[in-house]
Scaffold this active site. Structure first.
Site, PDB file in Angstrom:
ATOM      1  N   HIS A  50       0.886  -1.250   0.148  1.00 34.00           N
ATOM      2  CA  HIS A  50       0.033   0.106   0.002  1.00 34.00           C
ATOM      3  C   HIS A  50       0.819   1.152  -0.143  1.00 34.00           C
ATOM      4  O   HIS A  50       2.141   1.194   0.314  1.00 34.00           O
ATOM      5  CB  HIS A  50      -1.236   0.031   0.961  1.00 34.00           C
ATOM      6  CG  HIS A  50      -0.116  -0.147   2.591  1.00 34.00           C
ATOM      7  ND1 HIS A  50      -0.096  -1.135   3.469  1.00 34.00           N
ATOM      8  CD2 HIS A  50       0.329   0.802   2.911  1.00 34.00           C
ATOM      9  CE1 HIS A  50       0.374  -0.855   4.411  1.00 34.00           C
ATOM     10  NE2 HIS A  50       0.814   0.310   4.269  1.00 34.00           N
TER      11      HIS A  50
HETATM   12  P1  TYD Z   1      -2.146  -3.911   7.724  1.00 35.97           P
HETATM   13  O1  TYD Z   1      -2.305  -3.070   6.906  1.00 35.97           O
HETATM   14  O2  TYD Z   1      -2.735  -5.525   6.901  1.00 35.97           O
HETATM   15  O3  TYD Z   1      -0.629  -4.488   7.829  1.00 35.97           O
HETATM   16  P2  TYD Z   1       0.761  -4.360   6.839  1.00 35.97           P
HETATM   17  O4  TYD Z   1       0.794  -3.087   6.155  1.00 35.97           O
HETATM   18  O5  TYD Z   1       1.899  -4.792   7.686  1.00 35.97           O
HETATM   19  O6  TYD Z   1       0.583  -5.730   5.927  1.00 35.97           O
HETATM   20  O7  TYD Z   1      -2.701  -4.101   9.108  1.00 35.97           O
HETATM   21  C1  TYD Z   1      -3.041  -5.403   9.894  1.00 35.97           C
HETATM   22  C2  TYD Z   1      -4.373  -5.001  10.627  1.00 35.97           C
HETATM   23  O8  TYD Z   1      -4.046  -4.052  11.589  1.00 35.97           O
HETATM   24  C3  TYD Z   1      -5.559  -4.187   9.868  1.00 35.97           C
HETATM   25  O9  TYD Z   1      -6.667  -5.068  10.266  1.00 35.97           O
HETATM   26  C4  TYD Z   1      -5.327  -2.969  10.325  1.00 35.97           C
HETATM   27  C5  TYD Z   1      -4.957  -2.863  11.645  1.00 35.97           C
HETATM   28  N1  TYD Z   1      -3.917  -1.705  11.976  1.00 35.97           N
HETATM   29  C6  TYD Z   1      -4.439  -0.712  12.946  1.00 35.97           C
HETATM   30  O10 TYD Z   1      -5.484  -0.890  13.679  1.00 35.97           O
HETATM   31  N2  TYD Z   1      -3.607   0.058  13.300  1.00 35.97           N
HETATM   32  C7  TYD Z   1      -2.573   0.358  12.972  1.00 35.97           C
HETATM   33  O11 TYD Z   1      -1.853   1.535  13.390  1.00 35.97           O
HETATM   34  C8  TYD Z   1      -2.053  -0.269  11.824  1.00 35.97           C
HETATM   35  C9  TYD Z   1      -0.856  -0.171  11.128  1.00 35.97           C
HETATM   36  C10 TYD Z   1      -2.608  -1.427  11.433  1.00 35.97           C
END
Ligand code: TYD
Length: 137
Positions: A50
């Site tokens: 992303h």
């Molecule tokens: P995700 O964006 O999939 O992680 P990555 O970028 O490492 O692949 O995030 C995983 C889960 O965590 C998703 O349900 C959103 C949640 N999340 C939060 O609630 N707060 C945060 O600060 C972050 C970074 C993620």
């Protein structure tokens, strides 16, 4: 200019070990509003995929190592992050992917804003379209 911008944090090393310091607005170019960290990672899985409209971040591999792909829509650059006293800037509108996590990897991320899902661009084609639109005709 390279997409890879590393910050070397100050360290204080003596016979007891090493202390590294990260101060918001001084060592990283924003006030730190949020800290999150990834651990228990699997070497054969990938994360990220992303970009953010506004969020500024700095990633620090506190333990172990992992690889990053950074992509601004025109260039793609890769690096291995493996030093607990180095931070990688993840600037706004930079698509990023993380992969090849070592079993002991603990990846901490300092962020300029609270969590806001509406700031995410999770579709790569949409990311490319927004980069193109921002660049103008
Ligand atoms: P995700 O964006 O999939 O992680 P990555 O970028 O490492 O692949 O995030 C995983 C889960 O965590 C998703 O349900 C959103 C949640 N999340 C939060 O609630 N707060 C945060 O600060 C972050 C970074 C993620």
């Amino acid at each position: 200019m390279s997409l890879i911008k590393l910050i070397d944090f100050r360290t204080f090393a003596d016979s007891r070990g090493t202390l590294a310091v990260v101060e918001g607005s001084l060592d990283v170019p924003f006030e730190i509003r949020r800290v999150y960290y990834l651990y228990g990672l699997s070497g054969d899985l990938q994360r990220g995929f992303h970009a953010h409209h506004e969020l500024e971040q700095v990633a620090i591999c506190l333990s172990g190592s992992c690889s990053f792909l950074l992509d601004d829509g025109q260039r793609k650059e890769r690096l291995r992050l493996d030093s607990p006293h180095q931070g990688l800037r993840i600037e706004r509108m930079v698509w990023h992917e993380m992969y090849d996590f070592s079993a002991d990897c603990v990846l901490m991320v300092l962020a300029s804003e609270h969590y806001d899902e509406s700031d995410y661009i999770r579709d790569y084609e949409q990311f490319l379209a927004e980069v193109k639109h921002a660049a103008g005709p």
